[in-house]
Enzyme design. Structure first.
Site, mmCIF file in Angstrom:
data_model
loop_
_atom_site.group_PDB
_atom_site.id
_atom_site.type_symbol
_atom_site.label_atom_id
_atom_site.label_comp_id
_atom_site.label_asym_id
_atom_site.label_seq_id
_atom_site.Cartn_x
_atom_site.Cartn_y
_atom_site.Cartn_z
ATOM 1 C CB THR A 182 -0.845 -0.040 1.295
ATOM 2 O OG1 THR A 182 -1.804 -1.070 1.148
ATOM 3 C CG2 THR A 182 -1.528 1.273 1.599
ATOM 4 N NE ARG A 210 -9.778 -6.091 4.074
ATOM 5 C CZ ARG A 210 -8.682 -5.344 4.050
ATOM 6 N NH1 ARG A 210 -8.308 -4.747 2.946
ATOM 7 N NH2 ARG A 210 -7.962 -5.186 5.142
ATOM 8 N N GLY A 212 -10.463 -2.092 3.671
ATOM 9 C CA GLY A 212 -9.550 -1.963 4.816
ATOM 10 C C GLY A 212 -9.593 -0.567 5.411
ATOM 11 C CG ASP A 213 -5.988 0.710 7.267
ATOM 12 O OD1 ASP A 213 -5.907 -0.195 6.408
ATOM 13 O OD2 ASP A 213 -5.010 1.377 7.633
ATOM 14 C CB THR A 233 1.063 0.614 5.287
ATOM 15 O OG1 THR A 233 1.157 -0.715 4.756
ATOM 16 C CG2 THR A 233 2.379 0.972 5.953
ATOM 17 N N GLY A 234 -0.830 -1.512 6.986
ATOM 18 C CA GLY A 234 -0.800 -2.644 7.908
ATOM 19 C C GLY A 234 -2.105 -3.409 7.862
ATOM 20 N N GLY A 236 -5.420 -3.896 8.026
ATOM 21 C CA GLY A 236 -6.481 -2.908 7.995
ATOM 22 C C GLY A 236 -7.578 -3.085 9.027
HETATM 23 N N1 ASP Z 1 -3.956 -1.425 5.175
HETATM 24 C C1 ASP Z 1 -4.241 -2.031 3.892
HETATM 25 C C2 ASP Z 1 -5.560 -2.759 3.975
HETATM 26 O O1 ASP Z 1 -5.848 -3.361 4.982
HETATM 27 C C3 ASP Z 1 -3.207 -2.998 3.464
HETATM 28 C C4 ASP Z 1 -1.779 -2.516 3.486
HETATM 29 O O2 ASP Z 1 -1.446 -1.581 4.186
HETATM 30 O O3 ASP Z 1 -0.949 -3.107 2.769
HETATM 31 O O4 ASP Z 1 -6.282 -2.776 2.990
#
Ligand code: ASP
Length: 316
Positions: A182, A210, A212-213, A233-234, A236
């Site tokens: 991301t 789905r 994410g964050d 990033t992480g 989500g």
């Molecule tokens: N945070 C992103 C998600 O959950 C994924 C990522 O950071 O790579 O969609």
């Protein structure tokens, strides 16, 4: 002269030097430096923090190595569905999109929503109508295709799993040597205005729409001149529950901690306790920056008018 700063990330997760070839590492470094230079140039020329984060994220979306725009991961149905958000800390204006397809630069659509609509958050196929009306650039499915993401998805498509690029043993072995990420940018301009932008293809093999964050204001992305601009990033799902980006701002505002202390508290304590692997980048309105992560690595970089210019991948 006021200090101005740009920081970027290209995703956090199980990024180990042992899984990387020198060529691949050089490609990541080149992509990150290009985004950093483009965004920083905007600030040098007197552009706004919003313009700078937008410019940096567009470069990362166009780079096939990163999981955003071109090179986004595949959903369960074998498509790319993208999420993005942008926020202007000077007036708390924000724009976000979720689950859109065929948009060349999702961050531009988010910016368009922020600047030229009465709304903050648009989703799905109907958001395309707005994009078309505003003349946002579209691309055919082929443009987003990348062989390594396809191979990654092929290993998972007959399972019920969806893979984050973060932690989890099964995912780790699947992802070995693969590329992910991301993307995001935060900036503080010459006026002391801050902004944040984040863009993603989300999780490989994601289903049921789905999200994410990343596009959720306050979770994956937040900006407020009073405190900071944050791009996450992480994992989500955990970042959503932690309201991670806003939490940093709230800790600064209500507890009086500085940027680094507040980010460290959220990333290395609160998120760790909740099992939320990942990281974030942040700037405050004085041009200070911080880039903490609790995973093995995070593609990241920072450039500032004080001479800082660094691109980093691993912990050390
Ligand atoms: N945070 C992103 C998600 O959950 C994924 C990522 O950071 O790579 O969609």
């Amino acid at each position: 002269m006021k200090k101005f700063t740009l920081a970027i990330h290209g995703g956090a997760g199980t990024i180990l030097q042992t899984d990387m070839t020198p060529q691949l590492e050089a490609s990541y470094q080149k992509g990150l430096q290009l985004a950093l230079d483009k965004g920083f140039e905007v600030l040098e020329l007197g552009g706004s923090a919003v313009e700078a984060v937008n410019a940096a994220v567009i470069i990362l979306e166009d780079d096939i190595l990163f999981n955003a725009g071109r090179g986004s991961v595949f959903t369960k149905k074998g498509q790319q569905e993208m999420d993005a958000a942008i926020m202007d800390g000077s007036n708390l204006a924000a724009g976000a999109i979720a689950g859109v397809r065929n948009i060349r630069n999702p961050v531009q659509l988010a910016t368009e929503i922020m600047l030229h609509s009465d709304h903050v958050f648009l989703a799905g196929a109907d958001a395309i109508d707005f994009a078309l009306r505003q003349g946002i650039k579209m691309e055919a499915d082929d443009y987003f295709f990348s062989q390594f993401r396809y191979d990654q998805w092929k290993q998972m498509r007959d399972t019920d799993n969806s893979a984050l690029d973060h932690g989890n043993q099964a995912v780790e072995s699947l992802m070995k040597g693969k590329k992910f990420g991301t993307v995001g940018a935060v900036a503080c301009d010459r006026q002391g205005n801050v902004a944040a932008a984040t863009s993603t293809g989300g999780m490989t093999n994601k289903k049921f729409g789905r999200i994410g964050d990343t596009p959720i204001i306050g979770s994956g992305n937040y900006a407020n001149n009073k405190t900071c601009a944050i791009s996450c990033t992480g994992h989500g799902e955990i970042f959503i529950k932690a309201v991670a980006a806003y939490d940093v701002s709230a800790i600064m505002e209500y507890k009086g901690l500085n940027l680094q202390e507040a980010m460290d508290l959220v990333v290395n304590r609160k998120l760790v306790e909740m099992g939320g692997e990942g990281g974030m980048i942040g700037v405050d309105a004085l041009g200070n920056h911080s880039m903490p992560f609790n995973s093995a690595g995070m593609y990241r970089g920072a450039r500032s008018s004080d001479g800082t210019n660094q691109v980093l991948i691993y912990r050390n």
